[in-house]
Scaffold this motif. Structure first.
Motif, mmCIF file in Angstrom:
data_model
loop_
_atom_site.group_PDB
_atom_site.id
_atom_site.type_symbol
_atom_site.label_atom_id
_atom_site.label_comp_id
_atom_site.label_asym_id
_atom_site.label_seq_id
_atom_site.Cartn_x
_atom_site.Cartn_y
_atom_site.Cartn_z
ATOM 1 N N GLU A 42 0.820 -1.200 0.000
ATOM 2 C CA GLU A 42 0.000 0.000 0.000
ATOM 3 C C GLU A 42 0.865 1.266 0.000
ATOM 4 O OE1 GLU A 42 -2.300 1.758 3.744
ATOM 5 O OE2 GLU A 42 -2.804 -0.313 3.256
ATOM 6 N N LEU A 43 1.931 1.202 0.814
ATOM 7 C CA LEU A 43 2.771 2.370 0.942
ATOM 8 C C LEU A 43 4.122 2.208 0.272
ATOM 9 C CD1 LEU A 43 1.965 2.949 4.643
ATOM 10 C CD2 LEU A 43 1.693 4.717 2.922
ATOM 11 N N GLY A 44 4.413 0.968 -0.126
ATOM 12 C CA GLY A 44 5.757 0.653 -0.619
ATOM 13 C C GLY A 44 6.163 1.493 -1.806
ATOM 14 N N GLY A 45 7.219 1.083 -2.412
ATOM 15 C CA GLY A 45 7.686 1.818 -3.569
ATOM 16 C C GLY A 45 8.319 3.138 -3.193
ATOM 17 N N ALA A 46 8.623 3.309 -1.898
ATOM 18 C CA ALA A 46 9.346 4.505 -1.504
ATOM 19 C C ALA A 46 10.674 4.489 -2.244
ATOM 20 C CB ALA A 46 9.588 4.502 -0.006
ATOM 21 N N ALA A 47 10.902 5.532 -2.989
ATOM 22 C CA ALA A 47 12.097 5.520 -3.809
ATOM 23 C C ALA A 47 13.325 5.734 -2.941
ATOM 24 C CB ALA A 47 12.003 6.616 -4.854
ATOM 25 N N ILE A 48 14.205 4.760 -2.957
ATOM 26 C CA ILE A 48 15.456 4.924 -2.227
ATOM 27 C C ILE A 48 16.433 5.612 -3.161
ATOM 28 C CG2 ILE A 48 17.324 3.711 -1.101
ATOM 29 C CD1 ILE A 48 15.267 1.407 -0.680
ATOM 30 N N SER A 49 16.870 6.759 -2.749
ATOM 31 C CA SER A 49 17.743 7.494 -3.654
ATOM 32 C C SER A 49 19.115 6.834 -3.676
ATOM 33 C CB SER A 49 17.846 8.957 -3.206
ATOM 34 O OG SER A 49 19.105 9.210 -2.678
ATOM 35 N N GLN A 50 19.597 6.549 -4.850
ATOM 36 C CA GLN A 50 20.880 5.868 -4.967
ATOM 37 C C GLN A 50 22.011 6.851 -5.211
ATOM 38 O OE1 GLN A 50 21.470 2.778 -4.298
ATOM 39 N NE2 GLN A 50 19.342 2.138 -4.071
ATOM 40 N N GLU A 51 21.624 8.115 -5.425
ATOM 41 C CA GLU A 51 22.684 9.077 -5.728
ATOM 42 C C GLU A 51 23.349 9.553 -4.450
ATOM 43 O OE1 GLU A 51 20.304 12.233 -7.066
ATOM 44 O OE2 GLU A 51 19.045 10.854 -8.210
ATOM 45 N N GLY A 52 24.522 10.080 -4.633
ATOM 46 C CA GLY A 52 25.243 10.700 -3.527
ATOM 47 C C GLY A 52 25.685 9.696 -2.490
ATOM 48 N N ALA A 53 26.215 10.253 -1.396
ATOM 49 C CA ALA A 53 26.732 9.394 -0.338
ATOM 50 C C ALA A 53 25.571 8.915 0.513
ATOM 51 C CB ALA A 53 27.721 10.180 0.512
ATOM 52 N N PRO A 54 25.743 7.771 1.168
ATOM 53 C CA PRO A 54 24.702 7.303 2.074
ATOM 54 C C PRO A 54 24.505 8.298 3.224
ATOM 55 C CG PRO A 54 26.397 5.617 1.750
ATOM 56 C CD PRO A 54 26.893 6.869 1.126
ATOM 57 N N VAL A 55 23.304 8.273 3.798
ATOM 58 C CA VAL A 55 23.037 9.147 4.943
ATOM 59 C C VAL A 55 24.019 8.837 6.061
ATOM 60 C CG1 VAL A 55 21.387 9.659 6.774
ATOM 61 C CG2 VAL A 55 20.618 9.430 4.413
ATOM 62 N N LEU A 56 24.184 7.538 6.304
ATOM 63 C CA LEU A 56 25.141 7.152 7.337
ATOM 64 C C LEU A 56 25.925 5.956 6.840
ATOM 65 C CD1 LEU A 56 24.921 7.141 11.059
ATOM 66 C CD2 LEU A 56 25.342 4.916 10.044
ATOM 67 N N GLU A 57 27.209 6.001 7.054
ATOM 68 C CA GLU A 57 28.044 4.885 6.650
ATOM 69 C C GLU A 57 29.049 4.613 7.758
ATOM 70 O OE1 GLU A 57 30.147 5.525 3.053
ATOM 71 O OE2 GLU A 57 30.476 3.387 2.712
ATOM 72 N N ALA A 58 29.024 3.389 8.274
ATOM 73 C CA ALA A 58 29.946 3.046 9.360
ATOM 74 C C ALA A 58 30.894 1.974 8.878
ATOM 75 C CB ALA A 58 29.167 2.555 10.568
ATOM 76 N N GLN A 59 32.161 2.123 9.221
ATOM 77 C CA GLN A 59 33.181 1.141 8.841
ATOM 78 C C GLN A 59 33.840 0.599 10.094
ATOM 79 O OE1 GLN A 59 34.478 -0.050 5.931
ATOM 80 N NE2 GLN A 59 33.003 1.014 4.598
ATOM 81 N N GLY A 60 33.781 -0.710 10.269
ATOM 82 C CA GLY A 60 34.502 -1.344 11.380
ATOM 83 C C GLY A 60 34.105 -0.825 12.745
ATOM 84 N N LEU A 61 32.843 -0.482 12.909
ATOM 85 C CA LEU A 61 32.391 0.080 14.176
ATOM 86 C C LEU A 61 32.328 -1.012 15.245
ATOM 87 C CD1 LEU A 61 31.454 2.924 14.934
ATOM 88 C CD2 LEU A 61 29.105 2.156 14.627
ATOM 89 N N CYS A 62 32.828 -0.727 16.434
ATOM 90 C CA CYS A 62 32.640 -1.665 17.547
ATOM 91 C C CYS A 62 32.572 -0.872 18.842
ATOM 92 C CB CYS A 62 33.743 -2.709 17.596
ATOM 93 S SG CYS A 62 35.394 -2.038 17.639
ATOM 94 N N SER A 63 32.012 -1.496 19.874
ATOM 95 C CA SER A 63 31.831 -0.773 21.129
ATOM 96 C C SER A 63 32.239 -1.658 22.297
ATOM 97 C CB SER A 63 30.367 -0.361 21.292
ATOM 98 O OG SER A 63 29.609 -1.493 21.654
ATOM 99 N N ASN A 64 32.178 -1.075 23.502
ATOM 100 C CA ASN A 64 32.579 -1.838 24.685
ATOM 101 C C ASN A 64 31.527 -2.869 25.088
ATOM 102 O OD1 ASN A 64 30.643 -0.093 25.595
ATOM 103 N ND2 ASN A 64 31.701 0.403 27.505
#
Lengths: 352, 370, 505
Positions: free
Chosen positions: C252-274
């Motif tokens: 019903e609501l799907g088809g939200a266009a995921i924009s493929q252009e530009g950099a991702p909103v958030l991108e994490a590399q090798g993230l780890c925590s305590n």
């Protein structure tokens, strides 16, 4: 979940030590370390067993008070009226003996009666009307302080012979005596109060360890809603803890009186704080659920040992004693906090 | 299928009397206590409220009377109660060392103005510098308490027990156990009267402090942050707050309040007695917070409740003095009043009283529903 | 009493100030049956149970128990225990400072003296027979939540009871443990114990229960034999309306266009925590909804906590819109436009005593800063707006949030983050423990936000919920990201296989 299972065996040995036992172990260790280093580096008085026994003689009352305090603290409460109750008991007993022709028996009745009365009222207010224990016992303290001066403003010295006979009774401890400068053998002794105090510690230890009531104290202090759901009568348990504490404060008052032999407004001043400090040093947490009267006993001993060490180091101005006690309290609080925080975060990793 | 009625029925109905709503108010207890004291004094001796003009020891005309004395003598307590309220709200515990740290503040200020001598007839350093030093010192002690509470997670009353035990000794130590006396009259302005003004200066200082806090609470988010941290530190942290910092901050604020209160107290006499100065004031301050309807377990607070509570306590003290209750026996009477007040305001007692009315209403609702 | 019944409740009424929590509710439990008590949040299930076990006094009606003449008097949990009712509550109601064995026996042991040896050996036997990985002498607080819950169950089961109440005992258990519990329940049923089972998981109801009683808004809807009430009907009875087909909300609501252009909103590399997760990579684009999945304890919550800075980050880099940023604490993340709805609503989400209004503006206020308080009028406007928008059921904006039902509390927290206008919203178990109606509303809301360009990460224990909302799933196992599924691979079986570790992708 699978991570927990695989982790459990490795951590089990460490985890078997409950909070109560861990803190108790620290306390006992610290006490022996203190006393041994005092003997090694200061020598003098500390090598004599009587010196050790005198710590007991001077603090029989505080031991009893602190045990009562520990019990209330284990249930998650606090009672700051115990010092003032001690003072009131002393004054009332002294006046009774001197002006009303009382005897040891009436002193006993007065002491325990005053304790019981405070316990019943404070316990009812805390447990059944759910008023914060700090406020209730604060009022209790004010009331006891005021009543003491209403009973008598002037210090009362006791001359009753029957009483003095008991007060001066020395129970000799065989094998611990020493020779004085003239070569005479001076036997080591403890006062009557010490025997009563030690007996109380043993009885309370058994109460806390093996009886249903004792275990309820821990459960209520651990989490009182859970305790209720587990079928424990939380209100009655809290009530009884306060009654027991005040009763012990009454007994402590009698022991104090037995030691000093006079009624004075200044008697027992600040003892509520000494009792709290001893309990904490002995490993009782004010948040409740963790603690032990054996630890409290060592707490009292550690506190007074360090006071003696400081004064024999030459810091005998009045303020040093307080500052050392405070420093020691601070040290212990930080140790406890660090140990428990680390332990808890250690446990958390297995929690997910 | 039968339509289900909205189950939420507001208890607060238009027919509810003004009185019932009043009883539920947080400030009901302190106001009721105050009213009780006023009525008692009106009946027993209306002259209690008389305000006259007398000459003080310097020959200046000043206001005098019990009311003035209440307002004047409550000053230290009010200032402490404000700080104590914040500490209570943020950390769910109380600072029992305020009396002892007041002694330290007084000691530091006296040492500064006397220049380290036993007595001095003129200010050895500017007054503001001395007071500022006092503020810095007690703020540091506040930071010490706050660190123990916030970072080492020690229960506040236990953490402050350290300063409670050591504070007065440290105060004595600062002046090497001497009791410095400041004879310069300008030192006593803050604790007595300013020349030409008939109202005791502490009243102005207190008003100023209250004003400052009113402004702070209005123009910063201290109130919301403190309450949020006091109620749920975890979620506060996840909403970007630093709970430890905020707890620490409240203790430092209390430290500053302590210095101001300590300054007023030493400035009243120009001297200090380490073991007696501000004795038991921590108890009164905590009581003021509780009397003001604030939960001692922290969270929501109302600073004006605490202020009112402080004045009520002083009112009670003054009333008791007037009826020649000896100062040593005073605590016993205070205790009885305290117990009466807390029993009346205890949630259990209140809900039982309210429950009787509520039960009747519930029965009616049940009948209606059928 | 009806024949064969062990427990009968008639005309139970309970009022809380302002709310009719239970109104004239009847409930019958027969010998040897597992009886599901169903209803949305705030329907009165927990209240009914707390009335039955004496935690709350009832305002009307009577309770009869087999073997007791006349109405039973239950004024406290002790009374309930003595009457043969044993209970496992939703929250852990054990004492963390006591040992496991003590928690199992305290409050019900006979005699005034504790025999530690006997108690420990007795507890040891029960723990072993139920396969609970805990030692009797271990301090309870050091056990995991799941083990604690199992200990609570062990305690309840060990009591010689006629009635066993299980109030959502399965929410912290994994599939294996749930199965163990079911075996136990069937065993007790054979012995003639009546079991009341409260849960939000429909599958579980249909797996073990014999009968269902449905409550709605504090009133009885009806009692049904399980065969007569198919799932869809049950849900519509609980909701009081026909359910719009849940599976369709994405269509019903799907088809939200995921924009493929530009950099991702958030991108994490090798993230780890305590918190002990292995370094992982993660990225999300504008308008995308993705999710972390895996068993409880697999590290999915820890991953999002690391992204938000809720745990101490120990390594890795994070880029927002292509620019590297440092997120050390939650405030840093908030300033970058990240919102986080935590898993533990009560412990980490709401600020209980504060009003709904203050709870809603909290995060916004913190971002505005210490010296810029939101004016009262503005706060009221914000709160009223969101109360209306999200249909939060509350007496007023001044009501303390803790008096709201779970679903409405969750909506307030959602409102809190929506108010900060986040670029990226993390929702950790937003639907746990709340009613089906609200669950669907929240899922719809997430999709609607994505349509408007907000990115979101969604975590849920229920895989079909994830399938309905997410376009990409990161699968976690043993605190490690073990796979990423999207498009065609997004099927229940494929996800299960990846979670179980049959094939690595």
């Amino acid at each position: 979940m699978t991570t927990t299972v695989s982790k459990a065996p490795r951590l089990r040995a460490h985890r078997e030590l409950s909070d109560t036992n861990l803190l108790l172990a620290i306390t006992v260790l610290v006490f022996f370390a203190l006393y041994l280093s005092a003997i090694l580096f200061l020598g003098g008085g500390f090598t004599k067993p009587q010196n050790f026994l005198n710590i007991l003689n001077n603090n029989a009352s505080l031991i009893v008070l602190s045990c009562g305090m520990s019990i209330v603290m284990i249930t998650g409460g606090i009672d700051i009226s115990v010092g003032a109750v001690t003072s009131l008991v002393c004054m009332a007993s002294a006046v009774n003996l001197e002006q009303q022709g009382g005897s040891i028996l009436t002193v006993l009745l007065i002491g325990l009666g005053i304790g019981l009365a405070f316990g019943l009222v404070q316990g009812y207010l805390v447990a059944y009307l759910e008023i914060q224990p700090f406020i209730v016992s604060l009022a209790g303290m004010f009331f006891a302080k005021g009543m003491t001066t209403i009973v008598s403003k002037e210090p009362v010295r006791v001359t009753n012979e029957g009483f003095l006979a008991v007060k001066d009774t020395r129970i000799l401890v065989p094998g611990l005596g020493s020779n004085n400068k003239l070569g005479q053998y001076i036997p080591a002794y403890v006062e009557v109060g010490v025997v009563i105090a030690l007996l109380s510690v043993v009885l309370l230890f058994c109460l806390l360890r093996w009886t249903k009531l004792g275990r309820s104290f821990y459960a209520v202090g651990g989490n009182n809603q859970s305790a209720n759901m587990l079928g424990i009568n939380v209100r009655r348990t809290k009530f009884l803890a306060h009654v027991l504490c005040s009763l012990l404060a009454g007994l402590g008052g009698i022991l104090y009186f037995l030691h000093v032999g006079s009624g004075d407004v200044a008697n027992g001043a600040g003892d509520e704080m000494n009792a709290i400090a001893s309990s904490i040093i002995g490993g009782t947490l004010l948040t409740g659920g963790v603690g032990n009267v054996a630890g409290t006993f060592f707490g009292v001993m550690s506190l007074n040992t360090i006071k003696r060490i400081v004064s024999s180091l030459g810091f005998d101005e009045a303020w040093w004693s307080n500052i050392t006690v405070a420093a020691m309290l601070c040290l212990f609080l930080v140790i406890q906090s660090v140990v428990l925080l680390r332990k808890n975060t250690g446990g958390k990793e297995g929690k997910e | 299928m039968t339509p289900v009625k909205n189950p939420e029925i507001k208890v607060k109905q238009p027919g509810e009397s003004f009185f019932k709503r009043l009883v539920r108010q947080q400030l009901f207890i302190p106001f009721a206590a105050l009213a009780l004291l006023v009525v008692f004094n009106l009946i027993a001796d209306p002259s209690f409220f008389a305000v006259t003009i007398k000459e003080n020891s310097l020959g200046n005309p000043v206001l005098s009377g019990n009311i003035i004395s209440v307002l004047d003598n409550a000053s230290e307590l009010v200032i402490l109660a404000i700080g104590m309220t914040l500490v209570t709200a943020s950390s769910g515990g109380q600072d029992i060392s305020v009396g002892a740290t007041m002694a330290i503040a007084g000691s530091v200020i006296l040492r500064m103005v006397c220049g380290g001598q036993v007595s001095a007839d003129t200010l050895q350093v500017p007054l503001f510098l001395a007071v500022l030093t006092g503020i810095v010192v007690t703020a540091l002690f506040g930071a010490f308490n706050g660190t123990l509470v916030a970072y080492f997670k020690i229960q506040p009353m236990v953490a402050t027990l350290i300063m409670f035990t050591a504070g007065r000794s440290i105060a004595a130590w600062i002046n090497n156990n001497q009791l410095p006396i400041m004879n310069d009259i300008s030192f006593k302005y803050a604790g007595t009267f300013l020349p030409g003004i008939p109202v005791p200066t502490p009243i102005f200082i207190t008003a100023f402090v209250i004003l400052v806090f009113w402004l702070v609470l209005k123009f910063t988010t201290l109130g919301l942050y403190t309450q949020s941290v006091g109620i749920n530190a975890n979620s506060s942290r996840l909403n970007g707050l630093d709970p430890q910092m905020i707890k620490l901050l409240t203790y430092v604020i209390l430290g500053v309040c302590v210095a101001v209160a300590g300054f007023i107290r030493v400035s009243r006499s120009g001297s200090i007695n380490y073991s007696r100065i501000a004795e038991n004031i921590e108890m009164d301050a905590i009581l003021a917070v509780a009397l003001g309807g604030n939960a001692l377990s922290g969270g929501k607070f109302n600073i004006y409740g605490s202020i009112l509570g402080a004045y009520v306590i002083q009112f009670l003290t003054t009333t008791l003095y007037k009826y020649e209750v000896p100062s040593t026996a005073l605590p016993a009477y205070k205790a009885v009043v305290v117990i009466l007040l807390v029993v009346l305001s205890a949630p259990v007692v209140r809900s039982k009283m309210a429950g009787l009315r509520f039960r009747a209403k519930a029965d009616n609702l049940a009948k209606e529903a059928k | 009493m009806q024949k064969g019944a062990v427990l009968e409740m008639r005309g139970i009424c309970k009022y809380f100030p302002g709310v009719r929590a239970l109104q004239d509710v009847d409930f019958t439990l027969r010998k040897g049956e597992i009886h599901a008590l169903m209803g949305e949040n705030g329907a009165g299930k927990s209240t009914l149970i707390k009335v039955l076990t004496g935690v709350y006094p009832k305002d009307g009606g009577e309770v009869r128990i087999e073997g007791v003449n006349g109405p039973a008097v239950i004024r406290s949990p002790q009374d309930a225990q003595n009457a043969g009712i044993s209970t496992v509550y939703q929250e852990i109601t054990l004492c963390p400072n006591l040992s496991v064995a003590e928690n199992m026996y305290i409050g019900r042991a006979k005699g005034a003296v504790t025999n530690w040896r006997k108690m420990n050996s007795g507890a040891g036997k029960i723990l072993e027979s139920l396969g609970i990985p805990a030692s009797p002498t271990q301090q309870l607080g050091t056990c995991s939540i799941a083990v604690q819950q199992m200990v609570a169950i062990a305690r309840a089961v060990d009591m010689e009871c006629k009635v066993l109440i299980l109030d959502e005992p399965t929410s912290s258990l994994d599939e294996q443990e749930v199965q163990k519990l079911f075996v136990l329940m069937r065993d007790l049923r054979k012995k003639g114990v009546g079991i009341i089972f409260v849960t939000h998981f429909l599958e579980q109801v249909y797996e073990v229960c014999d009968r269902i009683t449905v409550l709605r808004d504090g009133q009885l809807v009806g009692e049904y034999v399980i065969e007569d009430l198919p799932r869809v009907k049950l849900v519509s009875k609980m909701l009081g309306k026909e359910l719009d087909d849940m599976a369709d909300i994405k269509g019903e609501l799907g088809g939200a266009a995921i924009s493929q252009e530009g950099a991702p909103v958030l991108e994490a590399q090798g993230l780890c925590s305590n918190a002990g997760i292995k370094p992982f990579n993660f990225s999300i684009r504008k308008g995308e909804v993705n999710g972390f999945t895996g068993l409880l304890g697999s590290g999915r919550s820890e991953c999002v906590r690391a992204i938000f800075g809720a745990d101490r980050v120990t390594g890795g880099t994070v880029k927002m819109d292509g620019k590297e940023v440092k997120i050390k604490k939650p405030l840093d993340a908030m300033k970058q436009g990240i919102g986080y709805l935590p898993e533990d609503r009560k412990g980490d989400g709401i600020v209980g005593d504060l009003s709904v209004r203050e709870n809603i503006i909290l995060a916004y206020q913190v971002m505005k800063g210490f010296f810029h308080p939101v004016s009262r009028a503005q706060a009221e406007a914000f709160a009223d707006n969101y109360i209306q928008l999200l249909e939060i059921k509350t007496a007023s904006a001044d009501t303390p949030i803790k008096s709201l039902s779970g679903g409405n509390q969750q909506k307030c927290i959602l409102a809190r983050w929506l108010l900060t206008d986040p670029k990226y919203l993390i929702l950790d178990e937003p639907t746990r423990g709340i009613d089906i109606g609200t669950k669907i509303e929240i899922q719809k809301l997430v999709l609607r936000l994505a349509e408007k360009g907000t990115s979101a990460t969604f975590i849920s224990s229920e895989i079909d919920e994830m399938l309905r909302t997410c376009s990409r799933l990161i699968v976690m196992r043993d605190r490690k990201a073990v796979g990423e599924l999207s498009g065609e691979d997004l099927t229940q079986t494929k996800i299960m296989a990846t979670i179980a570790g049959g094939e690595e992708s």
